[in-house]
Design a protein around this motif. Structure first.
Motif, short mmCIF file in Angstrom:
data_model
loop_
_atom_site.label_atom_id
_atom_site.label_comp_id
_atom_site.label_asym_id
_atom_site.label_seq_id
_atom_site.Cartn_x
_atom_site.Cartn_y
_atom_site.Cartn_z
N GLY A 80 0.83 -1.20 0.00
CA GLY A 80 0.00 0.00 0.00
C GLY A 80 0.86 1.24 0.00
N PHE A 81 0.34 2.30 0.59
CA PHE A 81 1.03 3.59 0.61
C PHE A 81 0.74 4.31 1.92
N MET A 82 1.55 5.33 2.19
CA MET A 82 1.29 6.25 3.29
C MET A 82 1.32 7.67 2.75
N VAL A 83 0.40 8.49 3.22
CA VAL A 83 0.34 9.88 2.78
C VAL A 83 1.51 10.65 3.37
N THR A 84 2.27 11.32 2.51
CA THR A 84 3.41 12.12 2.97
C THR A 84 3.13 13.62 2.96
N HIS A 85 2.13 14.03 2.14
CA HIS A 85 1.88 15.46 2.00
C HIS A 85 0.49 15.68 1.41
N VAL A 86 -0.17 16.72 1.87
CA VAL A 86 -1.44 17.16 1.29
C VAL A 86 -1.20 18.54 0.69
N THR A 87 -1.35 18.67 -0.62
CA THR A 87 -1.07 19.94 -1.29
C THR A 87 -2.17 20.95 -0.99
N ASP A 88 -1.89 22.20 -1.23
CA ASP A 88 -2.88 23.26 -1.02
C ASP A 88 -4.12 23.04 -1.88
N ALA A 89 -3.93 22.41 -3.03
CA ALA A 89 -5.05 22.15 -3.93
C ALA A 89 -5.82 20.88 -3.56
N GLY A 90 -5.32 20.12 -2.56
CA GLY A 90 -6.05 18.96 -2.09
C GLY A 90 -5.61 17.63 -2.67
N PHE A 91 -4.46 17.59 -3.32
CA PHE A 91 -3.94 16.32 -3.83
C PHE A 91 -3.02 15.67 -2.79
N LEU A 92 -3.00 14.34 -2.77
CA LEU A 92 -2.20 13.61 -1.80
C LEU A 92 -0.95 13.07 -2.46
N LYS A 93 0.20 13.25 -1.80
CA LYS A 93 1.45 12.63 -2.24
C LYS A 93 1.72 11.41 -1.36
N LEU A 94 2.42 10.42 -1.94
CA LEU A 94 2.49 9.11 -1.31
C LEU A 94 3.92 8.60 -1.15
N ASP A 95 4.08 7.72 -0.17
CA ASP A 95 5.29 6.92 -0.01
C ASP A 95 4.86 5.46 -0.05
N ALA A 96 5.62 4.61 -0.73
CA ALA A 96 5.23 3.21 -0.90
C ALA A 96 5.45 2.41 0.37
N LEU A 97 4.51 1.51 0.65
CA LEU A 97 4.65 0.50 1.70
C LEU A 97 4.71 -0.85 0.98
N GLY A 98 5.91 -1.25 0.60
CA GLY A 98 6.08 -2.47 -0.17
C GLY A 98 6.50 -2.17 -1.60
N GLY A 99 6.69 -3.22 -2.37
CA GLY A 99 7.30 -3.11 -3.69
C GLY A 99 6.32 -2.91 -4.82
N TRP A 100 6.08 -1.66 -5.20
CA TRP A 100 5.18 -1.33 -6.29
C TRP A 100 5.94 -1.13 -7.59
#
Length: 359
Positions: A80-100
């Motif tokens: 899966g993923f973990m949220v690393t950042h929420v942009t001012d416009a409301g988009f989520l940036k991710l970090d991988a949890l496992g091998g994608w």
């Protein structure tokens, strides 16, 4: 004209498999899967407990030789993923949890597990005809992707926090003779372990371990291997089935769908005990259980966690062949699933503590 089947021919409980695979449980956040495991095993084991990491250990006391202990492990987590950042416009940036493989992620539906509840979203993908040639040929990284929740920035900031986990949103379906969906790795093997536990009356004590955080380094099994000191350790995990058009060289298939449960000889983390895998082969042949041998060049399983943390242990592993691993369309053959349940149950029911696994 015959109508397509909506459920497989599987001997085992398809509804449970579907529940396990459609439920969500990223590494370190396996709560929903843990609840299913405890529910399914509560009435068939003598003791069930959860450790501080979240591993579930369900124990069946041996009827004849209770001091001889076997540990069977299958992991609960999915990549899966973990949220690393929420942009001012409301988009989520991710970090991988496992091998994608980031190539398969664009335009996929996801579920964000926020504190106030689940939120559906999509991983965005710009239209190809608006991209430059350089952009079309670029290689994605997980850090380049973003999740669109269809909400404005202020609303998203109120709903989602850094550290919230994200999993893929996909249902599980029957596709011909296969079952396909997300998180078949390793829920199909967790399913096989649960089904086998319901069938056996062992002479020896068996610990059924549903482990956590396998996808980020076998962490749950390594910790569990400190607490359990089994005489024999077995792991259940999926393995590669590259019997698809991109692999014309059959020597690179590793396994093939429909040919039975895979008895592991090695992977990137472990070389299994020869006496253990030979006994598995003998049991499969005696019981007429379809099986194949697995030599996996890379990757690892919970087997290594037991072998590395509590000294020299005889270890073995049974694998379910899987096409399209680490995508949202992972596919396993129903006959291989049945064979895995049958083989695990037969191995456990014929273990009397007298087999010599010393080399």
């Amino acid at each position: 004209m015959s109508r397509p089947r909506l459920v497989p021919r599987m001997d085992a409980n398809y509804d449970l498999l579907r529940e396990l695979t459609e439920s969500h449980g990223a590494p370190g956040h396996e709560d929903r899967i843990r609840d299913i495991v405890r529910r399914e095993l509560a009435d068939v084991v003598d003791d069930i407990r959860t450790d501080a990491m979240g591993n579930v250990v369900a124990t069946v006391e041996g009827a004849e030789t209770p001091d001889y202990e076997v540990a069977v492990a299958a992991h609960m987590d999915e990549i899966g993923f973990m949220v690393t950042h929420v942009t001012d416009a409301g988009f989520l940036k991710l970090d991988a949890l496992g091998g994608w493989d980031p190539r398969v992620l664009r335009a996929q539906r996801v579920t964000v597990h926020a504190s106030e509840g689940d939120i559906e979203g999509v991983i965005g993908s710009p239209p190809p005809h608006t991209m430059s040639e350089e952009e079309r040929e670029s290689t994605d990284e997980v850090a380049d992707l973003y999740v669109d929740l269809g909400r404005d920035g202020e609303t998203v900031a109120d709903l989602v926090s850094v550290g919230d986990v994200v999993t893929m949103a996909q249902d599980t379906r029957v596709l011909g003779d296969t079952v396909t969906g997300k998180s078949m790795d390793d829920r199909v093997c967790l399913f096989a372990m649960l089904e086998a536990a319901k069938r056996i009356t062992p002479d020896v004590t068996v610990h059924f371990a549903a482990t956590v955080q396998e996808e980020v380094g076998l962490r749950g099994a390594k910790a569990l291997g400190v607490d359990l000191d089994p005489d024999l350790a077995l792991a259940l995990d999926v393995t590669v089935a590259n019997d698809i058009p991109q692999f014309s060289d059959e020597s690179k298939h590793v396994t093939e769908l429909g040919e039975g449960a895979a008895i592991k000889l090695k992977d990137g983390s472990v070389i299994t005990n020869p006496k253990v895998h030979k006994r598995m082969q003998s049991v499969a042949e005696t019981r007429d259980i379809a099986h194949q041998l697995e030599v996996l060049p890379a990757g690892g399983t919970d087997t290594a966690g037991f072998q590395n943390t509590n000294g020299a242990k005889p270890v073995g592993a049974i694998s379910v062949p899987l096409r399209y691993m680490h995508t949202v369309t992972e596919a396993a053959h129903e006959d291989d699933i049945d064979a895995t349940v049958d083989l695990l149950a037969a191995v456990l029911d014929t273990e009397d503590g007298a087999h010599d696994y010393q080399l």
